[in-house]
Design a protein around this motif. Structure first.
Motif, PDB file in Angstrom:
ATOM      1  N   ARG A  42       1.188  -1.108   0.224  1.00 26.22           N
ATOM      2  CA  ARG A  42       0.300  -0.018  -0.261  1.00 26.22           C
ATOM      3  C   ARG A  42       1.205   1.237  -0.122  1.00 26.22           C
ATOM      4  O   ARG A  42       0.086   2.079  -0.727  1.00 26.22           O
ATOM      5  N   PHE A  46       1.462   4.193  -3.190  1.00 22.31           N
ATOM      6  CA  PHE A  46       1.303   5.733  -2.144  1.00 22.31           C
ATOM      7  C   PHE A  46       1.703   6.716  -2.791  1.00 22.31           C
ATOM      8  O   PHE A  46       1.824   7.928  -4.024  1.00 22.31           O
ATOM      9  N   GLN A  49       2.075   7.181  -6.556  1.00 22.02           N
ATOM     10  CA  GLN A  49       1.035   7.973  -7.214  1.00 22.02           C
ATOM     11  C   GLN A  49       1.192   9.384  -6.822  1.00 22.02           C
ATOM     12  O   GLN A  49       1.008  10.013  -7.485  1.00 22.02           O
ATOM     13  N   ASP A  94      -5.247   2.674  -8.982  1.00 20.58           N
ATOM     14  CA  ASP A  94      -5.812   4.060  -8.027  1.00 20.58           C
ATOM     15  C   ASP A  94      -5.701   3.892  -6.956  1.00 20.58           C
ATOM     16  O   ASP A  94      -7.149   2.870  -6.352  1.00 20.58           O
ATOM     17  N   ASN A  96      -6.717   5.419  -3.861  1.00 20.96           N
ATOM     18  CA  ASN A  96      -7.436   5.396  -3.316  1.00 20.96           C
ATOM     19  C   ASN A  96      -8.985   4.959  -3.557  1.00 20.96           C
ATOM     20  O   ASN A  96     -10.283   5.363  -3.636  1.00 20.96           O
ATOM     21  N   SER A  97      -8.810   4.091  -4.434  1.00 19.22           N
ATOM     22  CA  SER A  97     -10.547   3.791  -5.416  1.00 19.22           C
ATOM     23  C   SER A  97     -11.156   2.767  -4.072  1.00 19.22           C
ATOM     24  O   SER A  97     -11.128   1.678  -3.676  1.00 19.22           O
ATOM     25  N   ILE A  98     -12.347   3.789  -3.486  1.00 21.13           N
ATOM     26  CA  ILE A  98     -13.254   3.023  -2.641  1.00 21.13           C
ATOM     27  C   ILE A  98     -13.596   1.833  -2.737  1.00 21.13           C
ATOM     28  O   ILE A  98     -13.543   0.564  -2.104  1.00 21.13           O
ATOM     29  N   HIS A 101     -11.379  -0.690  -1.709  1.00 27.04           N
ATOM     30  CA  HIS A 101     -10.764  -1.017  -0.908  1.00 27.04           C
ATOM     31  C   HIS A 101     -11.991  -1.737  -0.281  1.00 27.04           C
ATOM     32  O   HIS A 101     -12.047  -2.730   0.598  1.00 27.04           O
ATOM     33  N   SER A 120      -7.940  -1.232   5.110  1.00 24.94           N
ATOM     34  CA  SER A 120      -9.110  -1.263   3.383  1.00 24.94           C
ATOM     35  C   SER A 120      -9.787   0.027   4.016  1.00 24.94           C
ATOM     36  O   SER A 120      -9.855   0.750   2.765  1.00 24.94           O
ATOM     37  N   ILE A 123      -8.598   3.700   4.699  1.00 28.60           N
ATOM     38  CA  ILE A 123      -8.121   3.917   3.163  1.00 28.60           C
ATOM     39  C   ILE A 123      -9.729   4.815   2.792  1.00 28.60           C
ATOM     40  O   ILE A 123      -9.865   6.007   2.554  1.00 28.60           O
ATOM     41  N   LYS A 126     -11.333   7.237   5.145  1.00 26.11           N
ATOM     42  CA  LYS A 126     -10.165   8.850   4.922  1.00 26.11           C
ATOM     43  C   LYS A 126     -10.731   9.436   3.725  1.00 26.11           C
ATOM     44  O   LYS A 126     -10.955  10.600   3.778  1.00 26.11           O
ATOM     45  N   ASN A 127     -11.453   8.478   2.289  1.00 24.32           N
ATOM     46  CA  ASN A 127     -11.552   9.242   1.506  1.00 24.32           C
ATOM     47  C   ASN A 127     -12.710   9.833   1.004  1.00 24.32           C
ATOM     48  O   ASN A 127     -13.021  10.088  -0.053  1.00 24.32           O
TER      49      ASN A 127
END
Length: 190
Positions: A42, A46, A49, A94, A96-98, A101, A120, A123, A126-127
């Motif tokens: 992870r 990040f 990215q 990505d 941050n892909s909800i 996750h 997961s 994260i 958080k988004n």
């Protein structure tokens, strides 16, 4: 596996991120329960990215990950270990892909990898901090991972934001009770 993990960490330190991702994924394919490797993967995703993803590359990456996400969503029902791999492939493009996750957390929970599910869902939350569904799933995963205090706090905050939601209020009460039982060590009494 330890050698591959060590090589992955070295590749990460040398900023050879694609190679590090490949090595970490190889370890996780054989040992999905290796939590430190999942954390390292992870962090690598990040870092990659943050290394300058243009809008065009991000859109191209998310379009290419849609089939992987669909495969993960199908596999999560009967083949959760395979769903983990597909979800990780999406997160490579990505992190941050909800949606990825959420699938990863569901698959991890089915495999009793509760720390992975928490990673997961944290994260994802958080988004999307106002997302009630993710918050409740995070609370459940935290309880399963024996982090009852954290679960209680998250559910308390969500219940305050949604004061008329009885399901959420009940989840908060359950987390509070589990935390009390855990702190008082009533759950280990004979």
């Amino acid at each position: 596996m330890r050698e591959l993990y060590t090589k992955g960490k070295l590749a990460y330190e040398r900023n050879n991120l694609d190679y590090a991702i490949t090595l970490f994924q190889s370890v996780l394919k054989k040992e999905p329960a290796c939590y430190v490797c999942r954390e390292a993967l992870r962090a690598t995703q990040f870092k990659k990215q943050a290394g300058g993803t243009s809008f065009f590359r991000k859109m191209l990456g998310s379009a290419g990950s849609s089939p992987q996400l669909a495969k993960a969503q199908i596999a999560v029902r009967n083949q959760p270990a395979e769903a983990l791999d597909f979800a990780e492939s999406v997160l490579n493009g990505d992190p941050n892909s909800i949606a990825a996750h959420k699938v990863l957390a569901t698959a991890a929970s089915k495999l009793n990898l509760f720390r992975t599910a928490v990673l997961s869902l944290e994260i994802a939350f958080k988004n999307a901090p106002k997302d009630k569904e993710i918050g409740m799933k995070l609370g459940e995963a935290l309880i399963a991972a024996n982090q009852t205090s954290k679960a209680e706090n998250i559910l308390k905050d969500l219940a305050a934001e949604h004061p008329n939601d009885q399901e959420l209020y009940q989840a908060y009460k359950n987390a509070s009770a589990k935390h009390t039982m855990r702190e008082g060590r009533y759950d280990s009494a004979d």
